[in-house]
Design a protein around this motif. Structure first.
Motif, PDB file in Angstrom:
ATOM      1  N   ALA A 113       0.822  -1.206   0.000  1.00 20.45           N
ATOM      2  CA  ALA A 113       0.000   0.000   0.000  1.00 20.45           C
ATOM      3  C   ALA A 113       0.854   1.252   0.000  1.00 20.45           C
ATOM      4  O   ALA A 113       1.910   1.302   0.638  1.00 20.45           O
ATOM      5  CB  ALA A 113      -0.920   0.008   1.217  1.00 20.45           C
ATOM      6  N   LYS A 128      -5.142   5.273   5.996  1.00 23.34           N
ATOM      7  CA  LYS A 128      -4.520   4.631   7.151  1.00 23.34           C
ATOM      8  C   LYS A 128      -5.454   3.598   7.782  1.00 23.34           C
ATOM      9  O   LYS A 128      -4.991   2.561   8.267  1.00 23.34           O
ATOM     10  CB  LYS A 128      -4.095   5.681   8.173  1.00 23.34           C
ATOM     11  CG  LYS A 128      -2.883   6.468   7.727  1.00 23.34           C
ATOM     12  CD  LYS A 128      -2.442   7.443   8.796  1.00 23.34           C
ATOM     13  CE  LYS A 128      -1.156   8.138   8.407  1.00 23.34           C
ATOM     14  NZ  LYS A 128      -0.709   9.068   9.452  1.00 23.34           N
ATOM     15  N   THR A 131      -4.902   0.481   5.716  1.00 24.96           N
ATOM     16  CA  THR A 131      -3.628  -0.204   5.953  1.00 24.96           C
ATOM     17  C   THR A 131      -3.520  -0.741   7.371  1.00 24.96           C
ATOM     18  O   THR A 131      -2.900  -1.780   7.588  1.00 24.96           O
ATOM     19  CB  THR A 131      -2.427   0.717   5.648  1.00 24.96           C
ATOM     20  OG1 THR A 131      -2.496   1.881   6.469  1.00 24.96           O
ATOM     21  CG2 THR A 131      -2.402   1.111   4.189  1.00 24.96           C
ATOM     22  N   VAL A 138       1.839  -7.125   4.882  1.00 27.46           N
ATOM     23  CA  VAL A 138       1.483  -5.792   4.412  1.00 27.46           C
ATOM     24  C   VAL A 138       2.718  -4.904   4.426  1.00 27.46           C
ATOM     25  O   VAL A 138       3.383  -4.750   5.450  1.00 27.46           O
ATOM     26  CB  VAL A 138       0.381  -5.162   5.292  1.00 27.46           C
ATOM     27  CG1 VAL A 138      -0.015  -3.792   4.768  1.00 27.46           C
ATOM     28  CG2 VAL A 138      -0.841  -6.079   5.359  1.00 27.46           C
ATOM     29  N   ILE A 140       3.879  -1.019   3.625  1.00 24.85           N
ATOM     30  CA  ILE A 140       3.288   0.314   3.486  1.00 24.85           C
ATOM     31  C   ILE A 140       4.399   1.311   3.196  1.00 24.85           C
ATOM     32  O   ILE A 140       5.426   1.322   3.871  1.00 24.85           O
ATOM     33  CB  ILE A 140       2.541   0.736   4.761  1.00 24.85           C
ATOM     34  CG1 ILE A 140       1.499  -0.308   5.157  1.00 24.85           C
ATOM     35  CG2 ILE A 140       1.876   2.107   4.560  1.00 24.85           C
ATOM     36  CD1 ILE A 140       0.928  -0.103   6.547  1.00 24.85           C
TER      37      ILE A 140
END
Length: 170
Positions: A113, A128, A131, A138, A140
């Motif tokens: 992301a 946010k 995420t 994940v 970010i």
């Protein structure tokens, strides 16, 4: 709904072609619509979500993106709504497809992301929330720009990292 249907059709096509590994990429609204596909379609193993978010009512009530703001202002005048907060509450009752409801339905996911920290189109708080909620592998990356500059910056600075990440998860 049409966007989600089109995504599902694309996934069905890829299945019919016996594509062994399927990922999804979305930017802005595309990232918002990618969240349900990533979480509902078991064959979708990874998602790249750039400047997207969840909580559509909040996005629609506070986005500064011109066309969204014009529609919001028109509807608020038409229905006598005086505040963005009031508009958001009405939308919360009326929005029947919320990407947030689909996060983590099929367990943990692979997601890369990009969050735009100064975003006026898809508010940063909604990015946010997306995420922070996705569970799994994940990655970010944050860009300290508004919507479009962050999308461009993500392509310029993260494209090779994304390709390497995809190779590792698909």
């Amino acid at each position: 709904l049409r966007a989600i249907a089109a995504i599902r059709q694309s996934i069905e096509f890829l299945r019919s072609q016996e594509v062994p590994r399927i990922g999804i990429f979305g930017t802005s609204l595309g990232a918002i619509m990618a969240v349900p596909a990533l979480n509902l379609e078991p064959d979708v193993k990874a998602g790249i979500l750039v400047a997207g978010g969840v909580n559509l009512a909040h996005i629609m009530a506070y986005s500064k993106q011109r066309s969204v703001a014009e529609i919001r202002n028109m509807r608020m005048r038409k229905y006598g709504i005086s505040t963005d907060e009031e508009y958001e509450k009405i939308l919360q009752k009326e929005v029947h497809i919320e990407p947030f409801d689909f996060i983590n339905l099929n367990g943990s996911k692979n997601a890369f992301a990009v969050v735009a920290l100064q975003d006026q189109s898809v508010p940063t708080v909604d990015q946010k929330l997306m995420t922070d909620t996705i569970q799994g592998n994940v990655v970010i990356r944050y860009h300290d720009h508004d919507h479009i500059p962050s999308i461009i910056q993500a392509y310029r600075t993260n494209r090779y990292e994304v390709l390497s990440w995809l190779k590792g998860v698909l």
